[in-house]
Motif scaffolding. Structure first.
Motif, PDB file in Angstrom:
ATOM      1  N   PHE A 132      -2.384  12.388   8.325  1.00 24.63           N
ATOM      2  CA  PHE A 132      -1.396  13.468   8.280  1.00 24.63           C
ATOM      3  C   PHE A 132      -1.041  13.979   9.671  1.00 24.63           C
ATOM      4  O   PHE A 132      -0.053  14.674   9.848  1.00 24.63           O
ATOM      5  CB  PHE A 132      -1.891  14.573   7.334  1.00 24.63           C
ATOM      6  N   GLY A 160       0.805  -1.216   0.000  1.00 25.31           N
ATOM      7  CA  GLY A 160       0.000   0.000   0.000  1.00 25.31           C
ATOM      8  C   GLY A 160       0.838   1.265   0.000  1.00 25.31           C
ATOM      9  O   GLY A 160       1.653   1.469   0.900  1.00 25.31           O
ATOM     10  N   VAL A 163      -6.608  -7.032   2.410  1.00 25.87           N
ATOM     11  CA  VAL A 163      -5.227  -7.510   2.592  1.00 25.87           C
ATOM     12  C   VAL A 163      -5.145  -8.355   3.876  1.00 25.87           C
ATOM     13  O   VAL A 163      -4.353  -9.284   3.972  1.00 25.87           O
ATOM     14  CB  VAL A 163      -4.246  -6.304   2.612  1.00 25.87           C
ATOM     15  N   MET A 178     -12.965   6.909   4.353  1.00 26.00           N
ATOM     16  CA  MET A 178     -11.776   6.686   5.180  1.00 26.00           C
ATOM     17  C   MET A 178     -12.093   5.632   6.229  1.00 26.00           C
ATOM     18  O   MET A 178     -13.252   5.453   6.617  1.00 26.00           O
ATOM     19  CB  MET A 178     -11.296   7.976   5.830  1.00 26.00           C
ATOM     20  N   TRP A 206     -12.034  -3.361  -5.920  1.00 25.27           N
ATOM     21  CA  TRP A 206     -10.643  -3.167  -6.373  1.00 25.27           C
ATOM     22  C   TRP A 206     -10.546  -2.093  -7.449  1.00 25.27           C
ATOM     23  O   TRP A 206      -9.478  -1.531  -7.693  1.00 25.27           O
ATOM     24  CB  TRP A 206     -10.046  -4.479  -6.899  1.00 25.27           C
ATOM     25  N   TYR A 232     -16.152  17.225   2.887  1.00 24.54           N
ATOM     26  CA  TYR A 232     -15.807  18.624   3.155  1.00 24.54           C
ATOM     27  C   TYR A 232     -16.074  19.430   1.889  1.00 24.54           C
ATOM     28  O   TYR A 232     -16.103  18.881   0.791  1.00 24.54           O
ATOM     29  CB  TYR A 232     -14.359  18.797   3.638  1.00 24.54           C
ATOM     30  N   VAL A 239      -5.849   4.066   9.839  1.00 22.54           N
ATOM     31  CA  VAL A 239      -5.344   5.373  10.276  1.00 22.54           C
ATOM     32  C   VAL A 239      -6.292   6.430   9.707  1.00 22.54           C
ATOM     33  O   VAL A 239      -6.296   6.685   8.508  1.00 22.54           O
ATOM     34  CB  VAL A 239      -3.908   5.616   9.769  1.00 22.54           C
ATOM     35  N   MET A 240      -7.129   6.994  10.566  1.00 19.87           N
ATOM     36  CA  MET A 240      -8.126   7.929  10.040  1.00 19.87           C
ATOM     37  C   MET A 240      -7.658   9.386  10.086  1.00 19.87           C
ATOM     38  O   MET A 240      -8.388  10.278   9.689  1.00 19.87           O
ATOM     39  CB  MET A 240      -9.490   7.752  10.719  1.00 19.87           C
ATOM     40  N   HIS A 269      -7.479  12.459  -1.569  1.00 16.26           N
ATOM     41  CA  HIS A 269      -8.532  13.476  -1.436  1.00 16.26           C
ATOM     42  C   HIS A 269      -8.636  14.033  -0.014  1.00 16.26           C
ATOM     43  O   HIS A 269      -9.597  14.717   0.310  1.00 16.26           O
ATOM     44  CB  HIS A 269      -9.878  12.917  -1.902  1.00 16.26           C
ATOM     45  N   GLU A 277      -1.167   4.178  -8.645  1.00 12.66           N
ATOM     46  CA  GLU A 277      -0.178   5.211  -8.304  1.00 12.66           C
ATOM     47  C   GLU A 277      -0.128   5.370  -6.793  1.00 12.66           C
ATOM     48  O   GLU A 277      -1.074   4.974  -6.100  1.00 12.66           O
ATOM     49  CB  GLU A 277      -0.616   6.564  -8.908  1.00 12.66           C
ATOM     50  N   GLY A 303      -2.800  -1.300   3.678  1.00 10.80           N
ATOM     51  CA  GLY A 303      -3.750  -1.296   2.559  1.00 10.80           C
ATOM     52  C   GLY A 303      -4.839  -0.245   2.651  1.00 10.80           C
ATOM     53  O   GLY A 303      -5.664  -0.142   1.747  1.00 10.80           O
ATOM     54  N   GLY A 304      -4.873   0.536   3.745  1.00 10.70           N
ATOM     55  CA  GLY A 304      -5.839   1.641   3.847  1.00 10.70           C
ATOM     56  C   GLY A 304      -7.251   1.179   3.562  1.00 10.70           C
ATOM     57  O   GLY A 304      -7.801   0.334   4.258  1.00 10.70           O
ATOM     58  N   ILE A 349       4.723  -2.133  -2.376  1.00 12.78           N
ATOM     59  CA  ILE A 349       3.982  -2.519  -3.587  1.00 12.78           C
ATOM     60  C   ILE A 349       2.635  -1.800  -3.578  1.00 12.78           C
ATOM     61  O   ILE A 349       1.886  -1.874  -2.602  1.00 12.78           O
ATOM     62  CB  ILE A 349       3.794  -4.051  -3.649  1.00 12.78           C
ATOM     63  N   ASN A 364       0.900  -2.638  -9.458  1.00 12.73           N
ATOM     64  CA  ASN A 364       1.138  -4.065  -9.224  1.00 12.73           C
ATOM     65  C   ASN A 364       0.364  -4.465  -7.973  1.00 12.73           C
ATOM     66  O   ASN A 364       0.832  -4.263  -6.859  1.00 12.73           O
ATOM     67  CB  ASN A 364       2.651  -4.291  -9.044  1.00 12.73           C
ATOM     68  N   GLY A 404      -5.739   5.688  -2.430  1.00 13.88           N
ATOM     69  CA  GLY A 404      -6.839   5.303  -1.541  1.00 13.88           C
ATOM     70  C   GLY A 404      -7.473   6.544  -0.960  1.00 13.88           C
ATOM     71  O   GLY A 404      -7.903   7.438  -1.696  1.00 13.88           O
ATOM     72  N   GLY A 448      -5.899  17.275   4.382  1.00 17.92           N
ATOM     73  CA  GLY A 448      -4.501  17.570   4.688  1.00 17.92           C
ATOM     74  C   GLY A 448      -4.249  18.277   6.013  1.00 17.92           C
ATOM     75  O   GLY A 448      -3.141  18.739   6.277  1.00 17.92           O
TER      76      GLY A 448
END
Ligand SMILES: Cc1cc2nc3c(=O)[nH]c(=O)nc-3n(C[C@H](O)[C@H](O)[C@H](O)COP(=O)(O)OP(=O)(O)OC[C@H]3O[C@@H](n4cnc5c(N)ncnc54)[C@H](O)[C@@H]3O)c2cc1C
Length: 804
Positions: free
Chosen positions: A351, A11, A210, A322, A281, A227, A347-348, A46, A38, A203-204, A34, A172, A42, A49
């Motif tokens: 950041f 992830g 996972v 999330m 997926w 938001y 992990v909610m 979005h 990109e 894997g969020g 892996i 991948n 997940g 932050g």
């Protein structure tokens, strides 16, 4: 793609990239990440932050502080920008209770070295002129709050890891995980198989999938979160400085500046789960349909709080999923029973917490244990009690309570009752007010007729205060009884049992028929358990410890169990019963057994197999109340019969039921420490006084070298007991301890000791300041209260009641 690596991180969201970076930072460079698409594909891309340090758990707050300070380091290492805006943040209070909460948080920050401050309405207006302060009492200001660019930050983590040798494989997907006979994993991906000693589930949004690849049902679910971003607003772009964040918990919203407009996010009470049956997926850089009507209640409040919003158009609305665990904290660490499988998921607040999660996991993997207590993060804080329905109810509750005040005496209603003993209905008929821990119901206290069956959540003494006092006095003057189901209990047997226990426990194992208290230590000499061990036979032991630490302890035991010679069983809910405590406890016991229970025949810390009425029982002479007392264990199907036996025999002795609140008050009078309050991996035996239960004569036990080191170089702080001149609020935990004008320590727990009629605090103070009668102040809800250190226990200092 390489064929072999030490670690595969699955992830490439902000959390996976942070784990990868921290592994390399601590020296493991044979590592790969892996990612099925990109990076950031997940929840990460979005996110709004935002980051902040505020957290009820001081260790998590410290890790959030670490995360925030890390961003500059990442920028320096990589030359990439994290898009940092250190604008500070206000959390405003519109009720006296919220103000109490913020003052308690501010107090905690003092000994954590965080420079937050309480500000009034005028100051708020100066810091953020767009806030309408009507109804606002005050706020907590945190200069560390701010926001960043989620994508830039994730790429900075990945670049920093790559610079130290890590590999990142994109596009991948990991499709299967197959355990290898050598304890490692075959990680099967779309582009082939890679062999790893360890896998990390980061894997969020797909952490459940996972997890399922290794047979796990992780307790977490995605929730939708929204938001909005406004068009330009003159009050915003005409302001001299970038506006700070504002959290308005009463309005369930957070707000910050975005360019020339604002971002406003809300935690809707009518919230919704997403993809409960599994994350598709093909979900990637996608968003969910807008659900503006769901936000309307909170938006109305926000328009009132920030009038400029009313004149602003909405540029875009983000609705993204999330992942939440039942308590809203991440799931981190080695998964019990699965060698080489680690979690860094759910992990909610990626950041605020991603850096701390990465650091913690990397320390755990590379150094064998994290450098601080992270039980609040630990994947092993949950157990097999987490049914899908429980997870659904608790995650919804957690989302709705994102901005709720966490009261120290509060019992949350969702997902209850889940687990209960046969005594549950019996207690209910006696007007029990229940609490719950680790999915199991326990009695907090018994409400008198005419009183509500509910304890008012409060930082001050609650409506249960008088009744808890009555229960304490019933124990100290006669005999009380309560359940002993909420201990973790383990049966250890076999020819190798004694030797193994002598290796994992710091004290020497007792002889048959006796009990001993013992800490369990990590290799670095930290407290990872506080056990009572009873020897039931030549090769058979019963261990009792914290109920909530079951999966945590079983993970440690199973990792250290020899291949043969020792049988270990978790019997926590199979052996339950009652403890009886108080000066008439022996009289009561004598009435229900034929055995000789005189002090000579059944001394303190003895354990006996007795017939109690017609029931086979194991009875140990010990009680956490610090009084004369016994714990009577029976099979769970005998518990109701034991109840009837006790009630019938105890009626004319004044036998009175008492709950956990009374027990926690009574233990303060000894004072006995408690797991996760006084005893936890942040502390050591010498700091807590548990070194008196360490057998240095034993040649070999885990943590011995560290414990010996402490004996040679005594610690700089020690657990102490203080009597506080409190008013209507006692300490709970984490209050700062002042000496003159300096914060010199902190409280671990405390409360009102009803029998002694004193407000008591346990906490750490510098060793050189420890003396009978030494004077300190303890800050309770913003007020410094005089406190006097005592070195003798408030109840039975000679131990004649307990041991006699
Ligand atoms: C609307 C919204 C606003 C938010 N605002 C904030 C905020 O202001 N501040 C904050 O701190 N947090 C915020 N969050 C939460 C934040 O987004 C998350 O905490 C964070 O992104 C979680 O990161 P993660 O790495 O755990 O998971 P994810 O971002 O979900 O990443 C998981 C990654 O794993 C990959 N993956 C999964 N399975 C596989 C597999 N089998 N093989 C290969 N790759 C796989 C995925 O493609 C994905 O890239 C917000 C969330 C939402 C929805």
């Amino acid at each position: 793609m390489k064929s072999h690596v030490r670690v595969v991180v699955i992830g490439g969201g902000v959390v996976g990239c942070s784990v990868l970076y921290h592994l390399t930072k601590l020296g493991w460079t044979e590592v790969a990440l892996i990612e099925r698409s990109e990076l950031t594909s997940g929840s990460t891309w979005h996110a709004a932050g935002g980051f902040h340090t505020l957290n009820a758990d001081p260790n998590i707050a410290a890790l959030q502080g670490y995360t925030i300070k890390l961003y500059r380091e990442l920028e320096e290492i990589t030359g990439l920008s994290c898009g940092l805006h250190h604008v500070g943040g206000l959390t405003i209070a519109t009720s006296p209770e919220r103000m109490d909460f913020l003052k308690a948080e501010r107090a905690k920050h003092r000994h954590m070295g965080l420079k937050t401050e309480i500000v009034g309405p005028e100051e708020i207006k100066k810091i953020s002129p767009i806030v309408d302060t009507e109804g606002v009492i005050g706020a907590l200001y945190d200069p560390l709050d701010g926001h960043l660019d989620p994508s830039g930050t994730t790429h900075a983590y990945a670049r920093a890891a790559r610079l130290k040798g890590a590999e990142v494989y994109l596009h991948n997907r990991v499709v299967a995980l197959e355990p290898r006979p050598d304890g490692g994993w075959d990680v099967v991906t779309e582009q082939g198989t890679i062999v790893a000693e360890h896998v990390v589930n980061a894997g969020g949004l797909w952490a459940r999938e996972v997890g399922a690849m290794a047979g796990l049902a992780l307790p977490c679910l995605p929730m939708e979160h929204q938001y909005l971003v406004t068009e330009d607003i003159p009050e915003v772009y005409e302001n001299e400085r970038e506006l700070p964040h504002v959290m308005d918990p009463g309005g369930e919203s957070y707000l910050r500046q975005e360019g020339r407009g604002l971002v406003l996010g809300v935690y809707e009470q009518g919230c919704e789960h997403w993809a409960v049956d599994g994350t598709p997926w093909d979900f990637g850089h996608s968003l969910l349909p807008d659900k503006l009507p769901r936000m309307m209640d909170q938006l109305e409040l926000a328009y009132h709080r920030y009038p400029c919003l009313e004149r602003a158009g909405v540029k875009r609305l983000i609705n993204g999923p999330m992942v939440f665990a039942p308590d809203g904290n991440p799931l981190v660490g080695p998964v019990p029973g699965l060698k080489g499988y680690w979690c860094a998921c759910a992990v909610m607040a990626g950041f605020s917490q991603g850096g701390g999660v990465g650091l913690t996991l990397a320390e755990w993997m590379v150094e064998g244990e994290p450098s601080r207590d992270v039980f609040a993060f630990d994947v092993a804080r949950f157990g097999d009690y987490c049914t899908p329905g429980f997870v659904l109810d608790k995650t919804r509750e957690n989302y709705q309570r994102r901005f709720a005040i966490s009261y120290p005496n509060e019992e949350l209603p969702a997902g209850r009752p889940l687990r209960a003993t046969p005594a549950y209905g019996l207690w209910k008929a006696r007007r029990a007010v229940f609490g719950s821990a680790h999915g199991l119901e326990h009695v907090n206290y018994f409400a008198p007729e005419g009183e509500p069956l509910y304890e008012t959540p409060s930082f001050r003494r609650s409506n249960a205060f008088a009744q808890i006092g009555a229960e304490c006095r019933a124990v100290r003057t006669g005999v009380g009884f309560t359940e002993i189901h909420n201990f973790g209990k383990y049966d250890v047997s076999g020819p190798g049992a004694e030797a193994w226990l002598n290796r994992v426990m710091a004290n020497r194992m007792p002889r048959e028929g006796r009990m001993t208290l013992t800490p369990m230590l990590s290799p670095k000499g930290r407290l990872i358990g506080d056990f009572t061990v009873a020897r039931l036979g030549p090769e058979r032991f019963q261990l009792t410890a914290s109920y909530a630490a079951q999966a945590y302890h079983m993970r440690w035991f199973e990792t250290h169990l020899p291949e043969r010679g020792v049988t270990l069983r978790n019997v926590s809910l199979d052996r339950i019963g009652f403890q009886i405590a108080g000066p008439r406890a022996r009289d009561l016991l004598a009435r229900i057994t034929e055995a000789d229970v005189s002090a000579a025949a059944f001394p303190f810390l003895a354990v006996r197999t007795l017939a109690i009425g017609i029931l086979p029982a194991t009875v140990s002479r010990v009680t956490y109340t610090g009084d004369l007392g016994y714990e009577i264990y029976v099979a769970s199907h005998h518990q109701a019969a034991l109840y009837e036996t006790l009630v019938a025999a105890g009626a004319d002795l004044g036998l009175t039921p008492f709950g956990m609140r009374a027990m926690m008050s009574l233990r303060l009078e000894k004072p006995f420490g408690s797991w996760m309050r006084e005893y936890k991996p942040d502390y050591t035996p010498a700091e807590t006084g548990l070194d008196r239960f360490v057998s240095f004569a034993k040649n070999d036990f885990i943590g011995r070298d560290a414990a010996l080191g402490e004996r040679d170089t005594p610690p700089g702080r020690r657990l102490s007991c203080l009597v506080v001149e409190a008013d209507d609020a006692d300490v709970w935990a984490d209050e700062p301890i002042w000496k003159d004008d300096r914060v010199v320590g902190f409280v671990t727990s405390g409360g009102y000791a009803h029998h002694a009629e004193k407000s008591v605090a346990l906490g750490f103070v510098p060793t050189e300041m420890i003396a009978e009668g030494a004077r300190f102040d303890i800050e309770i809800l913003g007020q410094r209260r005089p406190a006097t250190l005592i070195t003798q226990s408030l109840f039975d200092p000679e131990g004649t009641r307990m041991r006699g």
